[in-house]
Write an enzyme that holds these catalytic residues in place. Structure first.
Site, PDB file in Angstrom:
ATOM      1  N   PRO A   1       0.842  -1.198   0.000  1.00 36.45           N
ATOM      2  CA  PRO A   1       0.000   0.000   0.000  1.00 36.45           C
ATOM      3  C   PRO A   1       0.879   1.251   0.000  1.00 36.45           C
ATOM      4  CG  PRO A   1      -0.636  -1.521   1.760  1.00 36.45           C
ATOM      5  CD  PRO A   1       0.673  -1.998   1.233  1.00 36.45           C
ATOM      6  N   LYS A   2       0.439   2.280  -0.681  1.00 35.25           N
ATOM      7  CA  LYS A   2       1.142   3.564  -0.656  1.00 35.25           C
ATOM      8  C   LYS A   2       0.547   4.380   0.493  1.00 35.25           C
ATOM      9  CE  LYS A   2       2.621   7.447  -3.527  1.00 35.25           C
ATOM     10  NZ  LYS A   2       2.211   8.484  -2.567  1.00 35.25           N
ATOM     11  N   VAL A   3       1.159   4.254   1.637  1.00 35.05           N
ATOM     12  CA  VAL A   3       0.644   4.895   2.844  1.00 35.05           C
ATOM     13  C   VAL A   3       0.704   6.411   2.683  1.00 35.05           C
ATOM     14  CG1 VAL A   3       0.905   5.096   5.339  1.00 35.05           C
ATOM     15  CG2 VAL A   3       1.385   2.911   4.194  1.00 35.05           C
TER      16      VAL A   3
ATOM     17  N   ASP B   1      -3.069   6.275  -0.828  1.00 31.78           N
ATOM     18  CA  ASP B   1      -3.472   6.945  -2.066  1.00 31.78           C
ATOM     19  C   ASP B   1      -3.037   6.146  -3.292  1.00 31.78           C
ATOM     20  OD1 ASP B   1      -0.787   7.443  -1.784  1.00 31.78           O
ATOM     21  OD2 ASP B   1      -0.901   9.564  -2.305  1.00 31.78           O
ATOM     22  N   GLY B   2      -2.844   4.850  -3.096  1.00 37.11           N
ATOM     23  CA  GLY B   2      -2.470   3.971  -4.191  1.00 37.11           C
ATOM     24  C   GLY B   2      -1.659   2.806  -3.668  1.00 37.11           C
TER      25      GLY B   2
END
Length: 558
Positions: free
Chosen positions: A125-127, A279-280
């Site tokens: 996950p893009k934290v 966010d991605g």
């Protein structure tokens, strides 16, 4: 002073602008210059509040998109770029290893291209937080440095020593440098439903304070996403970091052998409850160059696949004023197409004339929109006003009501069309093969000058209408003829009779028209206001003319 303002900005040139319309605005040079200056000044005001007061006055993703929009406009009109946006985020402390940042991609096709020649790829996950370097000496936390401009940052050591999620002492007395994300803890956060929740701004604001309180420090988590000098293989790095005492990222690190794998985990984390905003996702090769070769720019060995925005910045092209059957005015904004949750949005309702008057939205304004209930486009706010305020032909609310616009006279086209659509719809006569598009065709030919002119149309007239073939004309004529057989009560609803509650209705127009306001109010479920509406309906000259037309047509009850 807040050190890491809007960490992504350094990499604006690498963003794909798929969220925005591809065409540049149709502006003269002077207009383009004034619009760019206005947006830059607005962003500067946001930055000032963010820097000096540690508060965010705009959602993170709207800020991000505003920066993208500014960059797009500058490219469209070949305007000079401002000074480096991360200049104020830099600091006095040098990073031993540069923070690289990431290319941000939005399309599956771009991801497929990136994956094509790569092996041993992993996804995380893009934290959505703020990046940090943590340095350990003999296993003890020695220094924390904000990302800054990727080369130099601020000293966050004092705050880092108060954050429980950051190990203060490793399980082994080792010299170590890691890079990761400090995030605001969220309980069961579903990104698809809740969006960013301003999580990035929250943690950035707290770290910008001189004294981080214990309660706030407890709300900050840590996600370590790289160990620059660690083992060559990514799973080995993650396992070792967990053994050293860092929060585990094992559940959030998955192997990717194909685009389908990447898509699966992207969708999974987007719709699953997580302890942080995202966010991605980030795709990264297990192997990468030695840390000494890293630079403060996007690398070739990792890339971000962004989620669709939960809140989008949209450009207003036109403002329409839709007038409904009862005279209610609903402003509708026509937008340059934007994507929300993989849906293209081209228009949004302002809900009411009063709200539009309060917001004063004009063509060229930039507005924030989202999806209500994940389905219906919703106007949230005005983000930026155009420097040129276009004149609009705004209808007066006093001119439109339940008894206005029985003919398509200038200004009445919208309400008249709404009356016809209601009349033929399921609430009215339920005429088969007759809808809004049908009425629009007939209106374009000038054949409808009152609400019931269609009753006298014949086959040859319909056959001569462009867009109506022989079969369509025959079906339409049959529907029009069948309307004469509809029950009296159904015709009353089709004409727009106000709701009558539990009132007993006579089976003839004459009997109903003879009732006065007091007699209507004596009926069950009818109060003074509704009684006045019913009395006015049956006494309106236009309505009386319609009743005479229906009587002449032989419709039962008239």
């Amino acid at each position: 002073m807040l050190a890491t303002l809007r960490l992504f900005l350094f990499f604006l040139p690498f963003f794909h602008l798929h969220t925005f319309a591809d065409d540049c605005p149709d502006w003269a040079a002077a207009r383009a210059s004034s619009e760019v200056v206005a947006l830059q000044q607005q962003i500067d005001r946001w930055d000032d509040a963010y820097h000096r007061e540690g508060r965010s006055v705009i959602a993170d993703e709207l800020y991000d998109q505003s920066r993208l929009r500014l960059n797009q406009w500058r490219q469209c009109f070949n305007l000079p770029s401002p000074p480096e946006p991360l200049r104020t985020a830099s600091g006095p402390v040098a990073h031993p290893v540069a923070h690289t940042g990431l290319d941000k991609l939005h399309d599956a096709a771009d991801i497929a291209t990136w994956l094509r020649d790569r092996q041993n790829v992993w996804v995380q996950p893009k934290v959505d937080g703020v990046a940090v370097t943590l340095i350990y000496r003999d296993g003890r936390l020695h220094q924390a440095i904000s990302r800054g401009d990727g080369v130099r940052g601020q000293d966050w050591t004092a705050s880092a020593k108060k954050i429980g999620a950051i190990p203060q002492q490793l399980t082994q007395p080792q010299d170590l440098l890691v890079q990761g994300e400090l995030y605001w803890r969220l309980n069961g956060h579903m990104q698809a439903r809740a969006g960013s929740a301003n999580a990035r701004a929250t943690v950035a604001g707290l770290l910008g304070r001189k004294d981080l309180g214990a309660e706030h420090a407890a709300g900050i988590g840590l996600f370590v996403w790289d160990w620059p000098h660690g083992p060559r293989d990514l799973p080995e790095r993650i396992t070792a970091l967990t053994q050293f005492g860092f929060p585990t990222t094992v559940p959030y690190t998955q192997a990717v052998a194909s685009l389908n794998d990447a898509q699966h985990w992207r969708d999974h984390w987007y719709h699953s409850p997580l302890p942080f905003a995202t966010d991605g996702v980030v795709l990264r090769q297990s192997l990468r160059p030695p840390a000494e070769r890293w630079q403060a720019r996007p690398p070739y060995w990792a890339v971000a696949w962004k989620y669709p925005f939960a809140q989008a910045l949209a450009d207003v092209r036109k403002v329409h004023f839709k007038i409904g059957r009862t005279g209610r005015i609903t402003p509708v904004l026509e937008l340059s197409p934007v994507m929300l949750d993989d849906r293209q949005i081209k228009r949004v309702s302002v809900s009411s004339l009063r709200r539009w008057q309060e917001l004063d939205i004009r063509p060229g304004d930039q507005v924030a929109i989202s999806l209500a209930g994940l389905t219906i486009p919703r106007l949230d706010s005005v983000v930026l006003r155009s420097t040129e305020r276009a004149d609009l032909n705004v209808p007066l609310a006093s001119d439109f009501h339940a008894l206005s616009c029985w003919q398509p006279t200038p200004g009445c086209e919208s309400q008249f069309l709404a009356r016809l659509t209601w009349l033929s719809g399921k609430q009215g006569l339920a005429l088969p093969h007759v809808g809004r598009g049908t009425w629009e065709k007939l209106l374009e030919t000038g054949r409808l000058n009152s609400l019931l002119d269609w009753l006298t149309l014949d086959g040859p007239e319909l056959a001569n209408i462009a867009g109506l073939g022989e079969r369509s004309s025959a079906r339409l004529l049959h529907s029009f003829h069948s309307a004469r057989q509809r029950p009296f009560a159904q015709w009353l609803k089709a004409l727009g009779l106000p709701p009558t509650g539990q009132a007993t209705l006579a089976d003839s127009w004459q009997a109903l028209a003879q009732r006065n306001t007091e007699q209507w109010q004596a009926e069950a479920g009818i109060g003074p206001g509704r009684a006045a509406q019913l009395s006015a309906f049956f006494r309106d000259p236009q309505v009386l003319t319609l009743s005479e037309t229906l009587q002449a047509a032989g419709v039962d009850g008239f």
